[in-house]
Scaffold this motif. Structure first.
Motif, PDB file in Angstrom:
ATOM      1  N   SER A 119       0.903  -1.125  -0.073  1.00  0.00           N
ATOM      2  CA  SER A 119      -0.025  -0.096   0.010  1.00  0.00           C
ATOM      3  C   SER A 119       0.906   1.234   0.002  1.00  0.00           C
ATOM      4  O   SER A 119       1.995   1.153   0.650  1.00  0.00           O
ATOM      5  CB  SER A 119      -0.998  -0.036   1.206  1.00  0.00           C
ATOM      6  N   ARG A 120       0.554   2.323  -0.604  1.00  0.00           N
ATOM      7  CA  ARG A 120       1.198   3.545  -0.740  1.00  0.00           C
ATOM      8  C   ARG A 120       0.225   4.513  -0.383  1.00  0.00           C
ATOM      9  O   ARG A 120      -0.846   4.550  -0.750  1.00  0.00           O
ATOM     10  CB  ARG A 120       1.895   3.676  -2.180  1.00  0.00           C
ATOM     11  N   PHE A 121       0.578   5.740   0.238  1.00  0.00           N
ATOM     12  CA  PHE A 121       0.094   7.017   0.675  1.00  0.00           C
ATOM     13  C   PHE A 121       0.709   8.163   0.180  1.00  0.00           C
ATOM     14  O   PHE A 121       1.983   8.275   0.186  1.00  0.00           O
ATOM     15  CB  PHE A 121      -0.221   6.770   2.321  1.00  0.00           C
ATOM     16  N   GLY A 183      -4.823   7.275  -0.450  1.00  0.00           N
ATOM     17  CA  GLY A 183      -3.954   6.002  -0.874  1.00  0.00           C
ATOM     18  C   GLY A 183      -4.847   4.912  -0.931  1.00  0.00           C
ATOM     19  O   GLY A 183      -6.105   5.045  -0.877  1.00  0.00           O
ATOM     20  N   ASP A 184      -4.480   3.914  -1.391  1.00  0.00           N
ATOM     21  CA  ASP A 184      -5.245   2.548  -1.865  1.00  0.00           C
ATOM     22  C   ASP A 184      -4.622   1.379  -1.220  1.00  0.00           C
ATOM     23  O   ASP A 184      -3.409   1.251  -1.305  1.00  0.00           O
ATOM     24  CB  ASP A 184      -5.326   2.464  -3.227  1.00  0.00           C
ATOM     25  N   VAL A 185      -5.578   0.683  -0.631  1.00  0.00           N
ATOM     26  CA  VAL A 185      -5.085  -0.608  -0.073  1.00  0.00           C
ATOM     27  C   VAL A 185      -5.749  -1.702  -0.846  1.00  0.00           C
ATOM     28  O   VAL A 185      -6.710  -1.779  -0.950  1.00  0.00           O
ATOM     29  CB  VAL A 185      -5.563  -0.441   1.486  1.00  0.00           C
ATOM     30  N   VAL A 199     -10.014  -6.496  -3.638  1.00  0.00           N
ATOM     31  CA  VAL A 199     -10.708  -5.672  -3.304  1.00  0.00           C
ATOM     32  C   VAL A 199      -9.770  -4.493  -2.784  1.00  0.00           C
ATOM     33  O   VAL A 199      -8.964  -4.453  -2.113  1.00  0.00           O
ATOM     34  CB  VAL A 199     -11.326  -6.141  -1.941  1.00  0.00           C
ATOM     35  N   GLN A 200     -10.425  -3.236  -3.560  1.00  0.00           N
ATOM     36  CA  GLN A 200      -9.710  -1.906  -3.441  1.00  0.00           C
ATOM     37  C   GLN A 200     -10.343  -1.291  -2.331  1.00  0.00           C
ATOM     38  O   GLN A 200     -11.339  -0.960  -2.244  1.00  0.00           O
ATOM     39  CB  GLN A 200      -9.622  -1.251  -4.702  1.00  0.00           C
ATOM     40  N   VAL A 201      -9.485  -0.787  -1.216  1.00  0.00           N
ATOM     41  CA  VAL A 201      -9.874   0.054   0.044  1.00  0.00           C
ATOM     42  C   VAL A 201      -9.387   1.417  -0.196  1.00  0.00           C
ATOM     43  O   VAL A 201      -8.018   1.546  -0.162  1.00  0.00           O
ATOM     44  CB  VAL A 201      -9.543  -0.482   1.214  1.00  0.00           C
TER      45      VAL A 201
END
Length: 228
Positions: A119-121, A183-185, A199-201
């Motif tokens: 994950s990147r923020f 960001g996307d997790v 599944v994208q959070v």
């Protein structure tokens, strides 16, 4: 001519079945039979594998319906400012250096485990990207809560003089700097050795930090469009 001579002449002109005859035999069809048998075998194997694949899919669907997987729940718990510095570079711009430490919590309320990807923020000030930070992928067991730490290092990012002046004023006079963290997790559910589609959070947080206290004083986050 006597009757005996007539009988002998007829026998000579019409040989009996005991004589030599040439019989016709059709060619063998062994090669065509083997080809047909091979095609039939391949068809049977294809049907068998198709049936097994459909059976496995049906089992997975039944398990998924029974488990009823849910998306993981993310929350931003802590934000700390480890370092903040602003230095002028030209008459119209300035360089900003900033270290931010963020702590998220990931709650898995499912009956099965979740596998997370990297994950990147990104941290932004008034729409200007300042820096990025990453979190390595990990596996989270069922019914567990895990703390995730992310450090974002802003190394001499150039800002226009007006934006730099606003940032200095917010930090020194107001002791309140508003930032946005996006960001996307990526997560996948693990069921019976099978991995579900990704599944994208999406994480979108507006935060305010106190440089003097190095603490979070305001937070409003949205995850997949849901306010928390």
């Amino acid at each position: 001519m006597t009757s005996r001579d007539i009988t002998a002449t007829a026998a000579a002109n019409h040989p009996t079945s005991g004589g030599n005859h040439h019989h016709y035999y059709p060619p063998s069809n062994s090669s065509s039979s083997s080809s047909a048998s091979f095609r039939g075998c391949c068809c049977c194997l294809f049907l068998l594998f198709s049936f097994l694949a459909l059976l496995a899919l049906a089992v997975v669907l039944v398990v998924v319906l029974a488990v009823k997987p849910k998306k993981p729940e993310f929350d931003l718990q802590q934000v700390g400012v480890q370092y903040m510095g602003i230095s002028p570079t030209t008459a119209s711009s300035a360089a900003v250096s900033l270290n931010i430490r963020m702590v998220f919590t990931a709650a898995n309320g499912n009956k099965v485990g979740i596998k997370y990807g990297e994950s990147r923020f990104t941290v932004m000030y008034r729409g200007i990207p300042l820096g990025r930070g990453g979190v390595p992928g990990f596996y989270q067991p069922a019914h567990s809560v895990r703390r995730i730490e992310c450090v974002i290092v802003v190394d001499r990012v150039s800002l226009l003089q007006a934006d730099a002046a606003d940032l200095v004023r917010d930090a020194s006079l107001n002791d309140r700097v508003e930032l946005r963290v996006v960001g996307d997790v990526g997560a996948k559910i693990r069921i019976l050795g099978f991995t579900s589609p990704g599944v994208q959070v999406s994480v979108d947080c507006t935060i305010a930090i106190s440089p003097r206290k190095q603490a979070l004083i305001y937070k409003q986050c949205g995850f997949d469009g849901l306010s928390v």
